[in-house]
Design an enzyme around this catalytic site. Structure first.
Site, PDB file in Angstrom:
ATOM      1  N   HIS A  63      41.967 101.872  71.169  1.00  8.75           N
ATOM      2  CA  HIS A  63      42.306 102.107  69.770  1.00  8.75           C
ATOM      3  C   HIS A  63      42.121 100.848  68.913  1.00  8.75           C
ATOM      4  CE1 HIS A  63      44.641 102.752  66.229  1.00  8.75           C
ATOM      5  NE2 HIS A  63      45.641 102.034  66.645  1.00  8.75           N
ATOM      6  N   GLY A 114      43.068  94.635  70.667  1.00  7.16           N
ATOM      7  CA  GLY A 114      44.098  94.098  71.550  1.00  7.16           C
ATOM      8  C   GLY A 114      44.393  92.651  71.184  1.00  7.16           C
ATOM      9  N   HIS A 156      46.978 108.713  66.943  1.00  5.39           N
ATOM     10  CA  HIS A 156      47.054 107.991  68.215  1.00  5.39           C
ATOM     11  C   HIS A 156      48.532 107.799  68.528  1.00  5.39           C
ATOM     12  CE1 HIS A 156      46.995 104.816  65.167  1.00  5.39           C
ATOM     13  NE2 HIS A 156      47.838 104.200  65.946  1.00  5.39           N
TER      14      HIS A 156
END
Lengths: 138, 365
Positions: B288, B291, B213
């Protein structure tokens, strides 16, 4: 008297607001602030010296380059800034940095700083004193 | 669990200022940059099966080690095979709930199964490549007359020398990251082996998926009905390709790509699968992580006077860490509830929930 530096509260990252009586003073305070984010520098004993010379397109960019140089010295060599003798002229910095070597067993581990960024970067001279804001990627 | 977490902490160098235990010469370092996890497996750290379950086979073509600065080599060399700090972790978990039995079966996931999740990347090497090329791009912005809302977004036209060089250097950093995770995966297996006195095969320790990522890739997508090649930059996002995508390994052609979404160290993480809808609506991408909810300062303030480690232990989660402030910053309440985040992704059809993983033990920097 204003603090030499102040840590900024930014979600996800961190930053510093820095002041200095001269541009060299501001660079020195920025370096001290950065290293205080990494560890408690009061427990680091001066044992090494590094010579530095580099230039940039602007004084703002020179500040980012200076901080990234210190991040590199820490991350690659474990070198922690304690003090410096530098000169800044025509967007060129030269001088020497004194510092110690970080020992993960005995020195406090604070933040792992990846880089100084251009995000929200500012550097100004206000009424004879210098002020800057730098955000770090962590 | 304590013995296992201790073994992981011993095997995997972790935290600010930690150095790896590998001693690579410059020739070997260059090979890591070109061949990624493939080179690490060739050295005996893992198996071909690991590569078959990694994005791009654990190595992206086109990396050029000649474009890497001396500084990046110097910064990267001692850090290969290290976890890092901040939100990086190695976590032991168990499958607590299955949402899609058929997909879970095909991915080899079942309720009560123990899993290990590793979150780390290209370490100081990647940051130095970024720092070096940000300077190049600052000049490129002026050269090509590009107007930017923020200087950190420095860039150059895709077909410029600056971009070509950057992409070849970024690929080297991605390969470094694949190599880094491959070494750590190997040490995870060794830690299990030493703790339980039996090998990874007997324990059934196979790789589900290794995905990058914070990376840009040239991919084919359909825009307004036309197939186009696009540069997809996933930042805070992870790849989530649908069933049948040509870049997926045989094992996942039917299910779609396993999408790994870590939550926080106290609540949960998830495994999802990519969907056609996600391919159309978000260029085959999903979030991903959860948060942050609290800034680092807020988290540290809220953790004052508390023992986060003790609180985690009370929840049945064993924690080993190197930085007290890092643990405070990473405490569960500093993050959004991953279950709510994943529900949004699932309901929007960007990826489909397969399994929930609950933490048992974690090592952090």
């Amino acid at each position: 008297m204003m603090d030499k530096y102040r840590q900024l509260d930014i979600s996800g990252d961190t930053g510093l607001e820095i002041t200095g009586e001269s541009i060299e003073d501001l660079f020195k305070n920025a370096a001290a602030g950065l290293c205080e984010l990494i560890t408690d520098t009061s427990s680091v004993i001066v044992s090494d010296e590094r010579k530095v010379t580099f230039s940039s397109d602007s004084t703002e960019d020179l500040l980012v380059k200076w901080l990234n140089e210190l991040i590199f010295l820490f991350d690659a060599q474990g070198f922690i800034f304690k003090d410096c003798e530098i000169e800044i002229e025509n967007n060129r910095l030269s001088g020497s940095i004194s510092g110690g070597i970080f020992n993960p067993e005995s020195h406090e581990r604070r933040l792992l700083i990846k880089a100084a960024t251009y995000n929200g970067l500012s550097l100004l001279n206000e009424g004879g004193s210098w002020k800057a804001k730098v955000i770090f990627d962590i | 669990m304590e013995g296992l977490v201790e073994a992981l902490f011993r095997e995997i160098p972790t935290g600010v200022g930690s150095k790896g235990k590998l001693k690579l010469n410059s020739k070997e370092h260059r090979k890591v940059l070109v061949k990624g996890a493939r080179w690490v497996v060739e050295q005996g750290f893992g198996s071909i099966d690991d590569l078959e379950h990694s994005e791009s086979g654990g190595c992206i073509d086109g990396a050029d080690p000649d474009l890497i600065s001396e500084k990046a080599y110097e910064r990267g060399s001692p850090q290969l095979g290290t976890l890092g700090s901040g939100n990086h972790f190695t976590e032991i978990q168990y499958v607590d709930e299955i949402f899609d039995e058929s997909a879970a079966n095909m991915l080899g996931l079942f309720k009560g199964q123990v899993t290990v999740m590793i979150h780390t990347g290209s370490r100081g090497f990647g940051h130095q490549v970024c720092t070096d090329f940000l300077e190049v791009m600052q000049r490129a912005v002026k050269k090509y007359g590009i107007s930017l809302p923020d200087r950190e977004l420095a860039c150059a036209p895709f077909n410029s020398d600056e971009s070509r060089d950057y992409l070849a250097a970024m690929k080297a950093a991605a390969n470094y990251a694949w190599a880094n995770r491959q070494y750590i995966s190997h040490w995870v297996r060794e830690s299990f082996m030493h703790t339980f006195g039996t090998g990874p095969s007997a324990l059934g320790m196979s790789l589900l998926y290794d995905v990058a990522h914070n990376m840009a890739k040239v991919e084919e997508h359909v825009v307004n009905g036309t197939k186009m090649k696009l540069v997809i930059h996933r930042k805070g996002a992870t790849r989530a390709f649908p069933p049948g995508h040509p870049e997926l390994p045989g094992a996942y052609k039917e299910t779609g790509q396993p999408v790994i979404i870590p939550g926080d160290m106290g609540r949960a993480s998830y495994v999802l699968i990519g969907t056609e809808r996600g391919m159309k609506e978000s260029f085959g991408s999903t979030c991903h992580g959860a948060g942050r909810l609290l800034s680092r300062h807020q988290a540290i303030r809220r953790a004052r006077g508390r023992s986060i480690r003790r609180e985690m232990e009370d929840m049945g989660i064993t924690v080993r860490y190197t930085g007290r402030e890092t643990l405070a910053e990473e405490m569960p309440e500093a993050y959004k509830d991953i279950s709510n985040v994943v529900d949004v992704v699932h309901k929007a059809g960007l990826s489909k929930k397969v399994a929930r993983l609950k933490p048992l033990g974690v090592i952090k920097g």
